[in-house]
Scaffold this active site. Structure first.
Site, short mmCIF file in Angstrom:
data_model
loop_
_atom_site.label_atom_id
_atom_site.label_comp_id
_atom_site.label_asym_id
_atom_site.label_seq_id
_atom_site.Cartn_x
_atom_site.Cartn_y
_atom_site.Cartn_z
N TYR A 32 0.93 -1.24 -0.03
CA TYR A 32 0.01 0.11 0.12
C TYR A 32 0.96 1.38 -0.20
O TYR A 32 1.99 1.34 0.64
CB TYR A 32 -1.02 -0.15 1.10
CG TYR A 32 -1.72 1.44 1.41
CD1 TYR A 32 -3.01 1.23 0.80
CD2 TYR A 32 -1.11 2.63 2.36
CE1 TYR A 32 -3.78 2.59 0.86
CE2 TYR A 32 -2.01 3.51 2.26
CZ TYR A 32 -3.12 3.59 1.96
OH TYR A 32 -4.15 4.76 1.91
N GLU B 39 -3.71 7.64 -3.71
CA GLU B 39 -3.52 6.47 -3.26
C GLU B 39 -3.50 5.20 -4.10
O GLU B 39 -4.13 5.34 -5.13
CB GLU B 39 -4.78 6.19 -2.01
CG GLU B 39 -4.89 4.85 -1.54
CD GLU B 39 -6.17 4.70 -0.68
OE1 GLU B 39 -7.24 4.65 -1.23
OE2 GLU B 39 -6.14 4.47 0.48
#
Length: 373
Positions: free
Chosen positions: A148, A236
């Site tokens: 991530y 993101e």
């Protein structure tokens, strides 16, 4: 790779014309823009961030045609709405799941027909769900490892912060709640930008090693460059993935370039992906290799210099044009580090180089430059 961007829009306010001597111009934020996954991916691809090949469709026939054009071993079909949890959602058509994998392109048309025009209900939507108007048809990549990565503005740090975790491909909120030790943060000095040591430390913290660590660092720096350029409040990437062959996040700018050339009616013959440490002589050697092939009809140079100095590329291009006596049309699109100096070098070279404002402009000019037969 799922990607999202939140951008800031602004309006210009001025004092009345009668007060020209004391006129003040202010930019006032008026709303937030949340981009859908396919929009975020396109912006990332345009800025040199690696993403897989994809198309967008608003009807089942276009979705089917896109699946066939991909010629991929496996295809992923994703409903496009501004909500998480799509994979576990359900449609008012009765279809379960807003994300589907298949190896048969024919399945894509049938699945899209059960998505488009229907409401998708997820844990982040209302009970009525959100109507799906577009689907993304993409090449499915084998992901060896999912991490991530995000860059966002943080009030606590009064500026941007990079957040990463070796556990991606899932709700990051769940990771933060159950395994907070796997969340890593790097505050960024807005004036200095991401330092090399910060990028390497984040890459290491989220599990990249050896050559893959350098590739991850390059992607992190390109993401931050994009974050600044589009005035994002949050960027993101989940998952920020590594493929079995060691690529970080997939196909990249080269594939995006090939796809858009094809879209404008051209036929890309081959491509060369320059690394972060490219020097003038390597650019020269690349041109030497290309011009040795008599079948090459036009050369397109598409560079987004996240860590590549565009001026080095420009000097390499002009050297190659002069010494190799380039005879085929040349289209150049440069963006990124030291781009103004690079454009000056090309402009003042006196060489017949066609400059392009963006990737689509570059592809259009390159295809138009192919000699008629």
């Amino acid at each position: 790779m799922a990607a999202s961007l939140s951008l800031r829009a602004a309006r210009r306010l001025c004092t009345p014309a009668g007060r020209a001597a004391r006129q003040v111009v202010r930019l006032v934020p008026v709303r937030w823009l949340n981009l859908q996954e396919y929009q975020s991916k396109k912006i990332m691809a345009d800025h040199g961030v690696t993403v897989q090949r994809f198309f967008v469709a608003d009807n089942s026939q276009d979705a089917l045609d896109a699946a066939k054009r991909l010629k991929a071993k496996e295809i992923v079909l994703k409903a496009q709405i501004l909500a998480g949890g799509r994979g576990k959602g359900s449609f008012t058509s009765g279809l379960k799941g807003g994300v589907h994998l298949t190896k048969n392109p024919e399945d894509v048309g049938q699945l899209a027909e059960q998505m488009l025009g229907y409401h998708l209900i997820t844990k982040q939507t209302t009970k009525e769900g959100v109507k799906v108007r577009k689907v993304m048809v993409a090449e499915a990549l084998d992901i060896a490892r999912e991490t991530y990565l995000a860059i966002l503005m943080d009030r606590v740090y009064n500026g941007p912060i990079m957040v990463g975790s070796p556990q991606g491909g899932m709700d990051i909120e769940e990771v933060a709640a159950t395994k907070p030790e796997l969340i890593f943060k790097e505050p960024i000095d807005i004036f200095e930008g991401i330092r090399q040591d910060q990028a390497f430390r984040m890459a290491a913290n989220i599990g990249f090693k050896g050559p893959q660590q350098q590739k991850a660092v390059e992607q992190i720096q390109k993401l931050y460059s994009l974050f600044l350029k589009v005035d994002a409040t949050q960027l993101e990437v989940n998952p920020f993935g590594e493929t079995p062959d060691g690529q970080v996040n997939g196909a990249g700018l080269a594939m995006a370039t090939c796809d858009i050339i094809d879209l404008h009616g051209g036929k890309p013959a081959n491509f060369l992906d320059l690394g972060g440490g490219v020097q003038e002589d390597q650019v020269y050697q690349a041109f030497k290799l290309l011009t040795a092939d008599p079948k090459v009809e036009v050369i397109l140079v598409n560079i987004f210099g996240g860590i590549v100095n565009c001026a080095i590329i420009a000097n390499g291009i002009t050297k190659a044009c002069r010494e190799l006596k380039l005879e085929v049309p040349l289209v150049v699109r440069l963006e990124g580090t030291n781009v103004n100096e690079a454009k000056r070098i090309l402009r003042e070279s006196g060489l017949p180089i066609a400059s392009a404002s963006d990737l689509e402009d570059a592809a259009r000019k390159a295809v138009a430059s192919v000699p008629a037969k």
